[in-house]
Design an enzyme around this catalytic site. Structure first.
Site, PDB file in Angstrom:
ATOM      1  N   SER A  42      27.391  55.852  13.383  1.00  0.00           N
ATOM      2  CA  SER A  42      28.803  57.434  12.535  1.00  0.00           C
ATOM      3  C   SER A  42      27.578  58.423  13.929  1.00  0.00           C
ATOM      4  CB  SER A  42      27.815  57.623  11.428  1.00  0.00           C
ATOM      5  OG  SER A  42      28.755  58.507  10.531  1.00  0.00           O
ATOM      6  N   TYR A  67      21.691  57.723   4.394  1.00  0.00           N
ATOM      7  CA  TYR A  67      23.120  57.326   4.498  1.00  0.00           C
ATOM      8  C   TYR A  67      23.228  57.950   6.534  1.00  0.00           C
ATOM      9  CZ  TYR A  67      27.940  56.046   6.862  1.00  0.00           C
ATOM     10  OH  TYR A  67      28.741  55.690   8.028  1.00  0.00           O
ATOM     11  N   VAL A 100      25.858  40.652   3.422  1.00  0.00           N
ATOM     12  CA  VAL A 100      24.410  40.419   4.851  1.00  0.00           C
ATOM     13  C   VAL A 100      22.755  41.188   4.391  1.00  0.00           C
ATOM     14  CG1 VAL A 100      26.690  40.960   5.829  1.00  0.00           C
ATOM     15  CG2 VAL A 100      25.767  43.255   4.625  1.00  0.00           C
ATOM     16  N   GLY A 127      31.906  43.481   6.567  1.00  0.00           N
ATOM     17  CA  GLY A 127      32.432  44.263   6.431  1.00  0.00           C
ATOM     18  C   GLY A 127      33.978  44.165   6.516  1.00  0.00           C
TER      19      GLY A 127
END
Length: 259
Positions: free
Chosen positions: A143, A157, A65, A14
């Site tokens: 995160s 997420y 990926v 990324g």
């Protein structure tokens, strides 16, 4: 400090935009040879050109990926191009916002594959090269969302990011036999192209909820990744660091008014 980065071979998944691009550019500035792994050729090529224009060393490999064959090809190409793999920055991730009532199973699976499954696949593909060289570094971009906080529309997420932290605990033990460490950086709200798309009202409200009164930069995350990837961090593994300007600290917005 951190002169140990110079000359190292680094994969950044990324790496063509956002935090990944920031990581790639900071590593290149420190003298690393950077392989940009991305899905979009235009963005990847532009990042490689920027790094080279600044005097750095970079190449690119187009890759999904979530596909092990493609990730294995990425690892092989990097090792052939740069003479090995020293550092993996598993940064690739997506964060489409959709509430559970509207979320499909495919929505969930796509985020899990891109964010969580890919972390495992990329590490697995690099193990033979870590074993060959006798050492390695893995830095995962997690995160605060999921492990610490939540936000409507990001249940998938958040689950993927919390899952990454669970993954590194056991991975750290298994990778130790190759003298390889694995750690995670947990960004708060960082100013990237994706975040900018959420609008000025969102950006302003988020900045006001952070004690340092600003959103982070990609360089803030890259510097943390740089430390974890260095020889100076050789005795740190299976750990995570929050880089969020103090965002997760206040009990409420009212607490910030007391500053």
């Amino acid at each position: 400090m951190l002169t140990s980065i110079s000359g190292k071979s680094v994969i950044v998944t990324g790496g063509s935009k956002g935090i990944g691009k920031g990581i790639a550019k900071v590593f290149a500035i420190k003298g690393a040879k950077v392989m940009i792994a991305a899905r979009t050729e235009k963005d990847a090529a532009a990042t490689v050109d920027e790094i080279k224009a600044a005097g750095g060393t970079a190449d690119m490999f187009l890759c999904d990926v979530s596909d092990f064959d493609q990730v294995s090809a990425l690892a092989d190409y990097t090792a052939k191009t740069f003479g090995g793999i020293d550092i993996l920055c598993a940064n690739a991730g997506i964060f489409p916002q959709v509430k559970m009532v509207d979320m499909t199973a495919d929505d969930w699976d796509q985020v899990m594959s891109t964010n969580l499954k890919s972390s495992f696949l990329c590490v697995k593909a690099c193990i033979p090269y870590f074993e060959k060289s006798g050492k390695g570094r893995v830095v995962i971009t997690s995160s605060i969302t999921g492990p610490v906080t939540g936000y409507p529309g990001w249940s998938h997420y958040g689950a993927s990011k919390a899952g990454q932290l669970g993954f590194i605990k056991t991975a750290a033990m298994e990778l130790s036999r190759y003298n390889t460490t694995i750690n995670a950086v947990m960004p708060g709200n960082i100013m990237t192209e994706g975040l900018a798309d959420l609008g000025e009202d969102y950006l302003s409200s988020m900045a006001n909820s952070i004690p340092l009164k600003r959103l982070g930069s990609v360089e803030d995350i890259a510097n943390a990744a740089l430390f974890f990837a260095s020889d100076e961090a050789a005795y740190i593994t299976g750990q995570q660091i929050v880089v969020d300007g103090g965002q997760i600290l206040p009990e409420s917005l009212e607490a910030l008014e007391e500053i």
